[in-house]
Write a protein that holds these residues in place. Structure first.
Motif, PDB file in Angstrom:
ATOM      1  N   MET A 138       0.844  -1.188   0.000  1.00  0.00           N
ATOM      2  CA  MET A 138       0.000   0.000   0.000  1.00  0.00           C
ATOM      3  C   MET A 138       0.886   1.248   0.000  1.00  0.00           C
ATOM      4  N   THR A 139       0.577   2.166  -0.875  1.00  0.00           N
ATOM      5  CA  THR A 139       1.366   3.391  -0.967  1.00  0.00           C
ATOM      6  C   THR A 139       1.120   4.286   0.229  1.00  0.00           C
ATOM      7  N   GLN A 140       2.194   4.709   0.857  1.00  0.00           N
ATOM      8  CA  GLN A 140       2.067   5.593   2.008  1.00  0.00           C
ATOM      9  C   GLN A 140       1.878   7.028   1.531  1.00  0.00           C
ATOM     10  N   PRO A 141       1.015   7.807   2.206  1.00  0.00           N
ATOM     11  CA  PRO A 141       0.845   9.209   1.815  1.00  0.00           C
ATOM     12  C   PRO A 141       2.137   9.984   1.983  1.00  0.00           C
ATOM     13  N   ARG A 142       2.439  10.832   0.999  1.00  0.00           N
ATOM     14  CA  ARG A 142       3.668  11.603   1.055  1.00  0.00           C
ATOM     15  C   ARG A 142       3.570  12.685   2.118  1.00  0.00           C
ATOM     16  N   ARG A 143       4.580  12.745   2.946  1.00  0.00           N
ATOM     17  CA  ARG A 143       4.588  13.740   4.012  1.00  0.00           C
ATOM     18  C   ARG A 143       4.911  15.124   3.452  1.00  0.00           C
ATOM     19  N   ARG A 144       4.256  16.105   4.001  1.00  0.00           N
ATOM     20  CA  ARG A 144       4.489  17.469   3.580  1.00  0.00           C
ATOM     21  C   ARG A 144       5.588  18.079   4.438  1.00  0.00           C
ATOM     22  N   GLY A 145       6.619  18.571   3.785  1.00  0.00           N
ATOM     23  CA  GLY A 145       7.760  19.093   4.496  1.00  0.00           C
ATOM     24  C   GLY A 145       7.642  20.561   4.821  1.00  0.00           C
ATOM     25  N   PRO A 146       8.713  21.118   5.384  1.00  0.00           N
ATOM     26  CA  PRO A 146       8.703  22.534   5.786  1.00  0.00           C
ATOM     27  C   PRO A 146       8.456  23.483   4.622  1.00  0.00           C
ATOM     28  N   ARG A 147       8.957  23.121   3.417  1.00  0.00           N
ATOM     29  CA  ARG A 147       8.766  24.005   2.265  1.00  0.00           C
ATOM     30  C   ARG A 147       7.281  24.133   1.915  1.00  0.00           C
ATOM     31  N   HIS A 148       6.578  23.002   1.970  1.00  0.00           N
ATOM     32  CA  HIS A 148       5.152  23.035   1.671  1.00  0.00           C
ATOM     33  C   HIS A 148       4.404  23.862   2.716  1.00  0.00           C
ATOM     34  N   ALA A 149       4.745  23.683   3.973  1.00  0.00           N
ATOM     35  CA  ALA A 149       4.088  24.440   5.041  1.00  0.00           C
ATOM     36  C   ALA A 149       4.328  25.936   4.878  1.00  0.00           C
ATOM     37  N   GLU A 150       5.559  26.288   4.495  1.00  0.00           N
ATOM     38  CA  GLU A 150       5.867  27.709   4.291  1.00  0.00           C
ATOM     39  C   GLU A 150       5.077  28.271   3.114  1.00  0.00           C
ATOM     40  N   ALA A 151       4.952  27.475   2.056  1.00  0.00           N
ATOM     41  CA  ALA A 151       4.182  27.918   0.889  1.00  0.00           C
ATOM     42  C   ALA A 151       2.725  28.149   1.250  1.00  0.00           C
ATOM     43  N   GLU A 152       2.170  27.263   2.063  1.00  0.00           N
ATOM     44  CA  GLU A 152       0.785  27.434   2.493  1.00  0.00           C
ATOM     45  C   GLU A 152       0.623  28.695   3.327  1.00  0.00           C
ATOM     46  N   ARG A 153       1.583  28.957   4.209  1.00  0.00           N
ATOM     47  CA  ARG A 153       1.520  30.173   5.027  1.00  0.00           C
ATOM     48  C   ARG A 153       1.611  31.410   4.153  1.00  0.00           C
ATOM     49  N   ASN A 154       2.467  31.359   3.131  1.00  0.00           N
ATOM     50  CA  ASN A 154       2.582  32.497   2.220  1.00  0.00           C
ATOM     51  C   ASN A 154       1.287  32.734   1.455  1.00  0.00           C
ATOM     52  N   ASP A 155       0.642  31.658   1.037  1.00  0.00           N
ATOM     53  CA  ASP A 155      -0.620  31.803   0.323  1.00  0.00           C
ATOM     54  C   ASP A 155      -1.676  32.474   1.209  1.00  0.00           C
ATOM     55  N   GLN A 156      -1.745  32.047   2.466  1.00  0.00           N
ATOM     56  CA  GLN A 156      -2.717  32.635   3.375  1.00  0.00           C
ATOM     57  C   GLN A 156      -2.390  34.111   3.642  1.00  0.00           C
ATOM     58  N   ALA A 157      -1.108  34.412   3.801  1.00  0.00           N
ATOM     59  CA  ALA A 157      -0.710  35.806   4.022  1.00  0.00           C
ATOM     60  C   ALA A 157      -1.018  36.658   2.806  1.00  0.00           C
ATOM     61  N   LEU A 158      -0.781  36.116   1.619  1.00  0.00           N
ATOM     62  CA  LEU A 158      -1.077  36.848   0.391  1.00  0.00           C
ATOM     63  C   LEU A 158      -2.573  37.068   0.224  1.00  0.00           C
ATOM     64  N   LEU A 159      -3.365  36.085   0.597  1.00  0.00           N
ATOM     65  CA  LEU A 159      -4.812  36.227   0.494  1.00  0.00           C
ATOM     66  C   LEU A 159      -5.313  37.336   1.404  1.00  0.00           C
ATOM     67  N   ARG A 160      -4.807  37.336   2.639  1.00  0.00           N
ATOM     68  CA  ARG A 160      -5.212  38.410   3.560  1.00  0.00           C
ATOM     69  C   ARG A 160      -4.749  39.766   3.045  1.00  0.00           C
ATOM     70  N   ARG A 195       8.533  34.133  -8.283  1.00  0.00           N
ATOM     71  CA  ARG A 195       8.992  32.765  -8.488  1.00  0.00           C
ATOM     72  C   ARG A 195       7.845  31.775  -8.301  1.00  0.00           C
ATOM     73  N   ARG A 196       6.872  32.175  -7.510  1.00  0.00           N
ATOM     74  CA  ARG A 196       5.717  31.306  -7.267  1.00  0.00           C
ATOM     75  C   ARG A 196       4.598  31.577  -8.263  1.00  0.00           C
ATOM     76  N   TYR A 197       4.383  32.835  -8.610  1.00  0.00           N
ATOM     77  CA  TYR A 197       3.329  33.228  -9.547  1.00  0.00           C
ATOM     78  C   TYR A 197       3.955  34.001 -10.700  1.00  0.00           C
TER      79      TYR A 197
END
Length: 223
Positions: free
Chosen positions: A1-23, A54-56
């Motif tokens: 069974m394939t294990q779900p890929r863990r999200r690392g610090p880079r992904h977490a930082e990207a999510e935080r940036n998206d939320q900050a940009l949205l606000r 670099r992201r958009y």
């Protein structure tokens, strides 16, 4: 069974940036409308302009992502509303969540960007969730029968983009921020009571002070 890929610090930082940009985008769009600059949004979010690009690749791509995130928040609020066993509490909570989130402040970019498949799918899902919220409240007899899902959407847009709250924020008037938010909550309570077929409920908090009007017009002292 394939294990779900863990999200690392880079992904977490990207999510935080998206939320900050949205606000940040909501605040800048509230002040500048569709002419809001990417530089102003990045500065408000605390993200470097180089990192943003670099992201958009384009301003449109940024606004498309911000719109998609906004629709996701809408859908999450609607799901919470439907999970509430009380039909009125679920609908009112959904409206309050969207207003507090500032849902209406992205309205100025409507018609200025191409609608992506992600946006279209999220919007279609959101429409279905809101229809379910409205139908459930109407069937329970807690919503006026002449109120539609479009009425609810427009109400959220009008109160989500609050000139009072946005102006106080833009002026940096931290001393008035709480009073402005309380005044908006009070006006929203008036609007919500207008949706109900029964008697009005008590308004939350104290009446807004006249200083919310008078002090916004007073000249600011030089720093």
């Amino acid at each position: 069974m394939t294990q779900p890929r863990r999200r690392g610090p880079r992904h977490a930082e990207a999510e935080r940036n998206d939320q900050a940009l949205l606000r940040a985008a909501r605040e800048v769009l509230a002040a500048d409308g569709a002419h809001a600059s990417v530089a102003a949004i990045a500065a408000r979010a605390g993200v470097g302009i180089g990192s943003l690009y670099r992201r958009y690749r384009t301003k449109e791509e940024l606004f498309q992502r911000l719109s998609a995130l906004s629709m996701e928040r809408w859908n999450q609020a609607a799901e919470r509303g439907l999970a509430d066993p009380d039909p009125w509490s679920g609908l009112a909570g959904f409206i309050a969540d969207c207003v507090e989130f500032g849902q209406g402040t992205l309205a100025p970019i409507a018609g200025t960007i191409e609608v992506t498949e992600e946006m279209r799918a999220a919007a279609a899902r959101g429409d279905g969730l809101l229809d379910a919220l409205v139908a459930r409240a109407r069937d329970a007899g807690v919503l006026r029968p002449d109120v539609t899902a479009v009425d609810i959407s427009l109400l959220i847009e009008q109160y989500g983009a609050s000139p009072l709250v946005d102006q106080v924020r833009a002026q940096g008037r931290d001393d008035l921020a709480e009073a402005a938010s309380a005044a908006r909550a009070r006006l929203l309570a008036i609007a919500l009571d207008g949706l109900r077929p029964g008697p009005a409920r008590p308004l939350p908090g104290d009446p807004p002070s006249p200083r919310l009007f008078t002090e916004r017009w007073a000249p600011r002292p030089a720093s």
